[in-house]
Design a protein around this motif. Sequence first.
Motif, PDB file in Angstrom:
ATOM      1  N   ASP A 163      -5.814  -1.625   0.459  1.00  0.00           N
ATOM      2  CA  ASP A 163      -5.931  -1.641  -1.168  1.00  0.00           C
ATOM      3  C   ASP A 163      -7.216  -1.270  -1.565  1.00  0.00           C
ATOM      4  O   ASP A 163      -7.451  -0.614  -2.666  1.00  0.00           O
ATOM      5  CB  ASP A 163      -5.795  -3.215  -1.640  1.00  0.00           C
ATOM      6  CG  ASP A 163      -4.436  -3.540  -2.181  1.00  0.00           C
ATOM      7  OD1 ASP A 163      -3.625  -2.353  -2.003  1.00  0.00           O
ATOM      8  OD2 ASP A 163      -3.999  -4.684  -2.250  1.00  0.00           O
TER       9      ASP A 163
ATOM     10  N   ARG B  58       1.878   1.958  -3.488  1.00  0.00           N
ATOM     11  CA  ARG B  58       1.003   2.536  -4.228  1.00  0.00           C
ATOM     12  C   ARG B  58       0.779   3.928  -4.019  1.00  0.00           C
ATOM     13  O   ARG B  58       0.576   4.787  -4.859  1.00  0.00           O
ATOM     14  CB  ARG B  58      -0.384   1.705  -3.945  1.00  0.00           C
ATOM     15  CG  ARG B  58      -0.219   0.103  -4.831  1.00  0.00           C
ATOM     16  CD  ARG B  58      -1.803  -0.304  -4.656  1.00  0.00           C
ATOM     17  NE  ARG B  58      -2.600   0.389  -5.606  1.00  0.00           N
ATOM     18  CZ  ARG B  58      -4.009   0.164  -5.485  1.00  0.00           C
ATOM     19  NH1 ARG B  58      -4.412  -0.623  -4.670  1.00  0.00           N
ATOM     20  NH2 ARG B  58      -4.720   0.677  -6.290  1.00  0.00           N
TER      21      ARG B  58
ATOM     22  N   GLY C 213       0.671  -1.184  -0.017  1.00  0.00           N
ATOM     23  CA  GLY C 213       0.128  -0.090   0.049  1.00  0.00           C
ATOM     24  C   GLY C 213       0.914   1.326  -0.065  1.00  0.00           C
ATOM     25  O   GLY C 213       0.604   2.084  -0.674  1.00  0.00           O
TER      26      GLY C 213
ATOM     27  N   ASP D  33      -7.980   1.906  -4.091  1.00  0.00           N
ATOM     28  CA  ASP D  33      -8.889   1.733  -5.234  1.00  0.00           C
ATOM     29  C   ASP D  33     -10.098   2.648  -5.417  1.00  0.00           C
ATOM     30  O   ASP D  33     -10.378   3.306  -6.455  1.00  0.00           O
ATOM     31  CB  ASP D  33      -9.457   0.134  -5.609  1.00  0.00           C
ATOM     32  CG  ASP D  33      -8.485  -0.980  -5.721  1.00  0.00           C
ATOM     33  OD1 ASP D  33      -7.287  -0.561  -6.275  1.00  0.00           O
ATOM     34  OD2 ASP D  33      -8.718  -2.171  -5.409  1.00  0.00           O
TER      35      ASP D  33
END
Length: 288
Positions: free
Chosen positions: A193, A156, A153, A197
């Motif tokens: 996650d 990201r 994470g 998203d």
Amino acid sequence: MSGPIQTILRRVRRGSRDVVENAVSQLFDAAVQPHGVADSGEYRIDDLARLAGTTTRNIRVYRDRGLLHPPLRVGRIALFNDTHLTRLRLITSLLDRGYNIAHVKEMLSAWEQGKDIGDMLGLESAIAGSWATEKPQRMPLTAARRLIDDDAGFDRLVSLGIIRLEDDEHATIVRPTLVEAFAEIRQYGVALDKLIDLHERVTPLLDQISAILVQAGLEEVVDKINPGAAVPDDVEVAQLITTLVRFRTQAVTAVGATLAFSIESQVESTVAQLLGEMIEKTAEAAGE
């Protein structure tokens, strides 16, 4: 963006440094004039509040905090003038830009003492204002990773620009409010996650809303400029900057209120649907 708007922006941009510095300087100069300078208007506190787009309560607070000069007293009537109005508009503009009352008082005092506007605000702040609702937070890289507590994470978030790696030992949380919100929601068992998203899905929609609002604000300002004329004088540019600053504040408030109302309606509808399905299933089970 249409041709006339681009032309105006290019013209303003070419001389932006001098124009904006002079505009903000003139705004500050007018705001810090000592009481007694000849003024064209005299206003009671209610009229002053209406013209400045604020409240009488705020005016009293600013007076008590030393941001506004005392009014002229005529018997029991307090009369304000154009100097008060200009200063009050500047105070409102600075507060809308994210400064608190202490900072505004400090800047006005510094200007009265002859300090340069560039030293106090910087050209970038003078043009765009300190509008950021989130102030980036720099910290050791280990602390940032510990804050996210999810290596995949974290990577990201870095790729999305929410976290910026400064070097091998430091990172900056560019969107601390967003990261804090993620942390709060994760306490309810929602995976990071999934939150990322959702962020990726929502951001383009919000960007579209922002583009519509910014274009509307820009058109409002451009409507006040004659595309065939010279760049407006410093005072007019300062007023246009203030218009954009206040437009931003009110746009955020309006969008936030609309989004909150929409979410509340969706939640109510979803809960009602879930309860209806549960009741239906319970009735079916009882009938078996």
